[in-house]
Design an enzyme around this catalytic site. Structure first.
Site: not given
Length: 303
Positions: A219, A250-252
């Site tokens: 993030y 990607s991270d969420c």
């Protein structure tokens, strides 16, 4: 051997994956391609592609997909310093994952947590006790984290030369270890020695020694660059120095952080364009739905 309407290359296992992928993509519309770049992929019924949920967790057992064996938390497993134990644990997890996946297919269930792509292991270095996810890691030692992480990936992915048993993912790339409250705004500034001696060794080992299929971005920012669109991390180090050939996810909701929190872009279309150009293949949020808008505005090309 050539492609025909009744026997397209993308459905023919006699062709290499690269040729099959190229043939498939050439048949897809822009909207269909965009739909496959989301973690909750819609599928393309006309081409026989079912929906697929990329999101899965297996840090210490198959998560959120019904009953399964629960192993000790990663931080506890790390305390054993037992590489063979980690391999056997991951091998058992992937056995259960395969069984659950095939049963889901028999039932026509393509929902989240039923796939074979697992966002594990977490190989971040646990340096701040305020980080609420420290128990997911193998602790503070880069050497130990690398050795155990490699065995976990090998156990998940199996040893078949042509097919993955399941797909593992090294996360969160990079310099991500709390405090959790600041993860959406934090800019990590570490010395290059810290970066290469502490935060990157485990990722390098998983990429080069274990051939981990996926890497997930963090993030935070690193040296001012958002990690999920970092030229340094993705282009220069991961795909350049280490020759990583898998996919980057990607991270969420990390892509939305670009414009909402980090303020490096003005809106979702700019965020989508930046992430795609830097090599983020899969977005775990809604931002990639704005790719057509980004193309229309000239921020990125369909190619």
């Amino acid at each position: 051997m050539t492609s025909t309407e009744n026997n397209p290359i993308y459905l023919n296992p006699d062709f290499p994956p690269e040729a099959r992928s190229k043939d498939l993509i050439a048949r897809m519309t822009l909207a269909e391609k965009v739909g496959e770049m989301l973690d909750d992929a819609a599928g393309v019924p006309r081409l026989g592609i079912p929906p697929y949920g990329w999101w899965n967790e297996a840090l210490h057992g198959v998560a959120r997909a019904g009953a399964s064996t629960v192993f000790p938390q990663s931080i506890g497993i790390a305390a054993t310093w037992n590489e063979d134990l980690v391999f056997r644990m991951a091998d058992a997890i992937s056995d259960e994952a395969r069984a659950k996946h095939h049963q889901a297919l028999r039932e026509g269930d393509h929902a989240r947590y039923k796939g074979l792509t697992f966002w594990s292991p977490n190989i971040n270095i646990f340096r701040d006790p305020r980080w609420g996810r420290g128990q997911e890691t193998y602790g503070e030692d880069p050497y130990l984290t690398a050795r155990l992480g490699v065995q976990f990936v090998r156990g998940l992915q199996g040893e078949d030369p042509r097919h993955l048993k399941t797909a593992a993912c090294a996360k969160h790339f990079a310099v991500h270890s709390g405090p959790e409250k600041e993860r959406h705004t934090f800019n990590a500034v570490v010395t290059r020695r810290e970066l290469y001696d502490t935060y990157l060794p485990a990722f390098k080992k998983l990429v080069q020694d274990a051939k981990v299929e996926a890497v997930m971005g963090a993030y935070n920012r690193l040296y001012g660059e958002v990690c999920c669109a970092s030229q340094l991390l993705i282009e220069d180090i991961l795909r350049g120095e280490w020759q990583f050939e898998g996919h980057f996810v990607s991270d969420c909701w990390a892509l939305a952080d670009f414009h909402l929190n980090h303020k490096v872009t003005k809106d979702a279309a700019e965020s989508a364009a930046l992430a795609v150009k830097r090599g983020c293949d899969l977005g775990c949020d809604h931002v990639y739905e704005e790719i057509p808008e980004a193309i229309q505005r000239g921020l990125i090309s369909e190619e």
